[in-house]
Design a protein around this motif. Structure first.
Motif, mmCIF file in Angstrom:
data_model
loop_
_atom_site.group_PDB
_atom_site.id
_atom_site.type_symbol
_atom_site.label_atom_id
_atom_site.label_comp_id
_atom_site.label_asym_id
_atom_site.label_seq_id
_atom_site.Cartn_x
_atom_site.Cartn_y
_atom_site.Cartn_z
ATOM 1 N N ILE A 57 0.856 -1.187 0.000
ATOM 2 C CA ILE A 57 0.000 0.000 0.000
ATOM 3 C C ILE A 57 0.893 1.239 0.000
ATOM 4 C CG2 ILE A 57 -1.895 1.202 1.145
ATOM 5 C CD1 ILE A 57 -2.474 -1.744 0.103
ATOM 6 N N VAL A 58 0.745 2.059 -1.027
ATOM 7 C CA VAL A 58 1.573 3.250 -1.193
ATOM 8 C C VAL A 58 0.867 4.478 -0.636
ATOM 9 C CG1 VAL A 58 2.753 4.700 -2.888
ATOM 10 C CG2 VAL A 58 2.680 2.222 -3.202
ATOM 11 N N GLY A 59 -0.452 4.549 -0.775
ATOM 12 C CA GLY A 59 -1.224 5.686 -0.276
ATOM 13 C C GLY A 59 -2.670 5.278 -0.074
ATOM 14 N N GLY A 60 -3.315 5.886 0.926
ATOM 15 C CA GLY A 60 -4.703 5.573 1.226
ATOM 16 C C GLY A 60 -4.802 4.486 2.281
ATOM 17 N N VAL A 61 -6.028 4.039 2.512
ATOM 18 C CA VAL A 61 -6.319 3.019 3.520
ATOM 19 C C VAL A 61 -7.325 2.038 2.926
ATOM 20 C CG1 VAL A 61 -7.334 2.612 5.807
ATOM 21 C CG2 VAL A 61 -5.924 4.634 5.428
ATOM 22 N N CYS A 62 -7.172 0.754 3.269
ATOM 23 C CA CYS A 62 -8.117 -0.260 2.805
ATOM 24 C C CYS A 62 -8.363 -1.276 3.902
ATOM 25 C CB CYS A 62 -7.595 -0.956 1.555
ATOM 26 S SG CYS A 62 -6.067 -1.880 1.798
ATOM 27 N N LYS A 63 -9.485 -1.973 3.767
ATOM 28 C CA LYS A 63 -9.786 -3.125 4.604
ATOM 29 C C LYS A 63 -9.732 -4.343 3.697
ATOM 30 C CE LYS A 63 -13.699 -2.629 6.545
ATOM 31 N NZ LYS A 63 -14.934 -2.504 7.288
ATOM 32 N N ASN A 73 -8.832 -6.966 7.985
ATOM 33 C CA ASN A 73 -7.648 -6.272 8.490
ATOM 34 C C ASN A 73 -7.518 -4.957 7.744
ATOM 35 O OD1 ASN A 73 -6.544 -8.257 10.362
ATOM 36 N ND2 ASN A 73 -6.297 -9.521 8.539
ATOM 37 N N THR A 74 -7.062 -3.925 8.438
ATOM 38 C CA THR A 74 -6.899 -2.598 7.846
ATOM 39 C C THR A 74 -5.423 -2.356 7.533
ATOM 40 O OG1 THR A 74 -8.802 -1.775 9.082
ATOM 41 C CG2 THR A 74 -7.277 -0.120 8.218
ATOM 42 N N TYR A 75 -5.170 -1.811 6.339
ATOM 43 C CA TYR A 75 -3.810 -1.511 5.896
ATOM 44 C C TYR A 75 -3.767 -0.089 5.368
ATOM 45 C CZ TYR A 75 -3.329 -6.571 6.051
ATOM 46 O OH TYR A 75 -3.325 -7.876 6.450
ATOM 47 N N GLY A 76 -2.656 0.587 5.629
ATOM 48 C CA GLY A 76 -2.462 1.944 5.136
ATOM 49 C C GLY A 76 -1.099 2.084 4.491
ATOM 50 N N ALA A 77 -0.789 3.304 4.080
ATOM 51 C CA ALA A 77 0.475 3.594 3.404
ATOM 52 C C ALA A 77 1.650 3.048 4.208
ATOM 53 C CB ALA A 77 0.621 5.096 3.205
ATOM 54 N N GLY A 78 2.562 2.366 3.513
ATOM 55 C CA GLY A 78 3.733 1.800 4.151
ATOM 56 C C GLY A 78 3.527 0.383 4.652
ATOM 57 N N GLN A 79 2.316 -0.155 4.507
ATOM 58 C CA GLN A 79 2.043 -1.522 4.948
ATOM 59 C C GLN A 79 1.832 -2.417 3.736
ATOM 60 O OE1 GLN A 79 -1.287 -0.571 7.674
ATOM 61 N NE2 GLN A 79 0.051 -1.428 9.266
ATOM 62 N N GLU A 80 1.854 -3.732 3.982
ATOM 63 C CA GLU A 80 1.662 -4.694 2.898
ATOM 64 C C GLU A 80 0.996 -5.940 3.446
ATOM 65 O OE1 GLU A 80 6.186 -6.492 3.068
ATOM 66 O OE2 GLU A 80 5.790 -4.785 1.767
ATOM 67 N N GLU A 95 -11.330 5.768 0.084
ATOM 68 C CA GLU A 95 -10.586 6.823 -0.593
ATOM 69 C C GLU A 95 -9.730 6.133 -1.645
ATOM 70 O OE1 GLU A 95 -6.944 8.099 1.834
ATOM 71 O OE2 GLU A 95 -8.296 7.335 3.367
ATOM 72 N N THR A 96 -9.180 6.896 -2.574
ATOM 73 C CA THR A 96 -8.347 6.294 -3.606
ATOM 74 C C THR A 96 -7.140 5.632 -2.962
ATOM 75 O OG1 THR A 96 -9.094 7.923 -5.223
ATOM 76 C CG2 THR A 96 -7.044 6.749 -5.729
ATOM 77 N N LEU A 97 -6.888 4.390 -3.351
ATOM 78 C CA LEU A 97 -5.795 3.597 -2.808
ATOM 79 C C LEU A 97 -4.719 3.432 -3.867
ATOM 80 C CD1 LEU A 97 -5.166 1.699 -0.256
ATOM 81 C CD2 LEU A 97 -5.754 -0.144 -1.834
ATOM 82 N N ASP A 98 -3.489 3.838 -3.570
ATOM 83 C CA ASP A 98 -2.344 3.619 -4.458
ATOM 84 C C ASP A 98 -1.648 2.345 -4.005
ATOM 85 O OD1 ASP A 98 -1.871 6.083 -6.268
ATOM 86 O OD2 ASP A 98 -2.283 6.945 -4.300
ATOM 87 N N TYR A 99 -1.294 1.481 -4.958
ATOM 88 C CA TYR A 99 -0.672 0.209 -4.579
ATOM 89 C C TYR A 99 0.344 -0.251 -5.611
ATOM 90 C CZ TYR A 99 -3.424 -2.135 -8.159
ATOM 91 O OH TYR A 99 -3.934 -2.524 -9.358
ATOM 92 N N VAL A 100 1.203 -1.161 -5.167
ATOM 93 C CA VAL A 100 2.078 -1.921 -6.056
ATOM 94 C C VAL A 100 1.811 -3.388 -5.739
ATOM 95 C CG1 VAL A 100 4.447 -2.478 -6.724
ATOM 96 C CG2 VAL A 100 3.861 -0.138 -6.051
ATOM 97 N N CYS A 101 1.532 -4.176 -6.757
ATOM 98 C CA CYS A 101 1.327 -5.608 -6.596
ATOM 99 C C CYS A 101 2.566 -6.326 -7.111
ATOM 100 C CB CYS A 101 0.092 -6.059 -7.362
ATOM 101 S SG CYS A 101 -0.232 -7.828 -7.177
ATOM 102 N N HIS A 102 3.223 -7.060 -6.203
ATOM 103 C CA HIS A 102 4.413 -7.847 -6.527
ATOM 104 C C HIS A 102 3.965 -9.287 -6.724
ATOM 105 C CE1 HIS A 102 6.944 -4.507 -4.866
ATOM 106 N NE2 HIS A 102 5.879 -4.354 -4.091
ATOM 107 N N PHE A 103 4.286 -9.883 -7.858
ATOM 108 C CA PHE A 103 3.843 -11.246 -8.166
ATOM 109 C C PHE A 103 4.946 -12.262 -7.872
ATOM 110 C CE2 PHE A 103 1.399 -8.459 -10.942
ATOM 111 C CZ PHE A 103 0.114 -8.862 -10.642
ATOM 112 N N GLY A 104 4.518 -13.465 -7.448
ATOM 113 C CA GLY A 104 5.444 -14.570 -7.275
ATOM 114 C C GLY A 104 6.004 -14.715 -5.887
#
Length: 104
Positions: A57-63, A73-80, A95-104
């Motif tokens: 998670i790069v920005g924002g918050v998600c459940k 579980n809740t995750y915010g910027a800086g968590q994975e 809110e808009t969530l920015d993310y990077v998805c790493h595969f494998g």
């Protein structure tokens, strides 16, 4: 977590899912591995996985609720969080969530 991904190729065509609620671009690293960099707009979605994924998670918050789990579980910027391959997860954003998805 780094603020950028260096030395990559970017697939120009965007990946658009869930009626425009999730938009990402695929980046290919020098070693051939792939990641997606994107945003999820406010929504409640269910993603299915093929390969194992690490969601950064790069920005924002998600459940998030992993397949078979009852709790969120809740995750915010800086968590994975990790998602096993060939499974699914539910994600809710207000809110808009920015993310990077790493595969494998």
């Amino acid at each position: 977590m780094s603020a950028q991904i260096d030395q990559v190729s970017v697939v120009k065509k965007s990946n658009i899912y869930f009626d425009d609620k999730c938009v990402s671009h695929t980046v290919i690293l020098a070693d051939g591995s792939k990641k997606t960099v994107g945003v999820i707009f406010p929504s409640s979605l269910t993603f299915n996985t093929g390969a194992p994924e690490l969601m950064e998670i790069v920005g924002g918050v998600c459940k998030v609720r992993l397949a078979g789990a009852s709790e969120w579980n809740t995750y915010g910027a800086g968590q994975e969080f990790n998602v096993a391959g060939n499974t699914s997860f539910d994600i809710e954003t207000v809110e808009t969530l920015d993310y990077v998805c790493h595969f494998g």
